[in-house]
Design an enzyme around this catalytic site. Structure first.
Site, mmCIF file in Angstrom:
data_model
loop_
_atom_site.group_PDB
_atom_site.id
_atom_site.type_symbol
_atom_site.label_atom_id
_atom_site.label_comp_id
_atom_site.label_asym_id
_atom_site.label_seq_id
_atom_site.Cartn_x
_atom_site.Cartn_y
_atom_site.Cartn_z
ATOM 1 N N HIS A 132 0.835 -1.209 0.000
ATOM 2 C CA HIS A 132 0.000 0.000 0.000
ATOM 3 C C HIS A 132 0.868 1.256 0.000
ATOM 4 O O HIS A 132 0.550 2.241 -0.685
ATOM 5 C CB HIS A 132 -0.908 0.025 1.233
ATOM 6 C CG HIS A 132 -1.899 -1.091 1.305
ATOM 7 N ND1 HIS A 132 -2.123 -1.826 2.443
ATOM 8 C CD2 HIS A 132 -2.721 -1.610 0.366
ATOM 9 C CE1 HIS A 132 -3.053 -2.744 2.209
ATOM 10 N NE2 HIS A 132 -3.422 -2.644 0.947
ATOM 11 N N LYS A 146 -16.094 -8.029 4.121
ATOM 12 C CA LYS A 146 -15.023 -8.459 5.044
ATOM 13 C C LYS A 146 -15.333 -7.984 6.461
ATOM 14 O O LYS A 146 -15.902 -6.909 6.636
ATOM 15 C CB LYS A 146 -13.675 -7.832 4.637
ATOM 16 C CG LYS A 146 -13.156 -8.206 3.266
ATOM 17 C CD LYS A 146 -11.839 -7.467 3.005
ATOM 18 C CE LYS A 146 -11.276 -7.708 1.611
ATOM 19 N NZ LYS A 146 -10.159 -6.781 1.293
ATOM 20 N N ARG A 157 -1.654 -6.069 -8.723
ATOM 21 C CA ARG A 157 -0.550 -7.033 -8.606
ATOM 22 C C ARG A 157 -0.605 -8.035 -9.744
ATOM 23 O O ARG A 157 0.375 -8.678 -10.081
ATOM 24 C CB ARG A 157 -0.634 -7.761 -7.262
ATOM 25 C CG ARG A 157 -0.227 -6.930 -6.077
ATOM 26 C CD ARG A 157 -0.709 -7.524 -4.788
ATOM 27 N NE ARG A 157 -2.161 -7.596 -4.768
ATOM 28 C CZ ARG A 157 -2.897 -7.779 -3.691
ATOM 29 N NH1 ARG A 157 -2.329 -7.937 -2.530
ATOM 30 N NH2 ARG A 157 -4.214 -7.816 -3.764
ATOM 31 N N SER A 205 -2.947 -7.696 2.603
ATOM 32 C CA SER A 205 -3.393 -7.648 4.008
ATOM 33 C C SER A 205 -3.846 -9.032 4.463
ATOM 34 O O SER A 205 -3.573 -9.434 5.603
ATOM 35 C CB SER A 205 -4.539 -6.648 4.160
ATOM 36 O OG SER A 205 -4.113 -5.361 3.823
#
Ligand code: PNS
Length: 167
Positions: free
Chosen positions: A19, A43, A92, A129
């Site tokens: 991040h 989440k 990514r 994360s």
């Protein structure tokens, strides 16, 4: 000249070096970067919102033109409130794009704000994360992939320590 503002949104549970890489890249493209710490309805976070905000703010304290804000509702509303000309997200790989594509379209539908995708440092492509939490939960070493205060907060939340993984 009007300053160009970008929003970097996420749940940041917790903030990682990936991040921070993204925020630095966003700041190289825009005059100001607003990190928006929000709620992902899919989440349930390990760290509460204030802890996520404080940890991110501590990690970018040395970066000029970067601030961290709570996002209590829609990203599109926050973009309007802060006068953002773009949302900046990191990719990514292809799976990230597949997840981000509909969000970018919805955010443009809601507020006409464009999403700019930035390719992160490939050396950090394994850092997320979720992965950080999975490793820390079992006492694995996360100290290379999150700032020190973040590692401390995550280990405390799990009641583990990096030493547990070395036993
Ligand atoms: O790091 P995450 O969990 O992928 O972040 C997702 C987040 C918080 C950026 C996203 O869920 C979000 O924008 N939430 C705010 C609500 C919203 O605007 N939803 C509709 C468009 S995606």
């Amino acid at each position: 000249m009007t300053s160009r503002i970008a929003v970097c949104p996420g749940s940041f549970d917790p903030v990682t070096v990936g991040h921070l890489d993204l925020v630095r890249r966003a700041r190289s493209l825009f005059d100001e970067v607003v990190v928006a710490v929000g709620i992902n309805a899919g989440k349930s976070p390990l760290l509460d919102a204030q802890a996520r905000i404080d940890l991110f703010a501590g990690a970018v304290a040395d970066l000029d033109g970067v601030r961290v804000e709570r996002m209590p509702g829609l990203l599109a509303d926050l973009c309007r409130e802060v006068g953002a000309s773009a949302i900046v997200k990191g990719l990514r790989g292809g799976a990230d794009f597949d997840a981000e594509h509909p969000m970018a379209l919805m955010n443009r539908h809601l507020s006409e704000v464009e999403t700019v995708f930035v390719i992160g440092d490939p050396a950090l492509a394994h850092v997320s994360s979720s992965m950080v939490k999975d490793v820390a939960r079992y006492g694995g070493d996360i100290t290379d992939v999150v700032p020190p205060r973040v590692a401390e907060a995550v280990y405390t939340a799990f009641g583990t320590d990096v030493k547990d993984g070395a036993r």
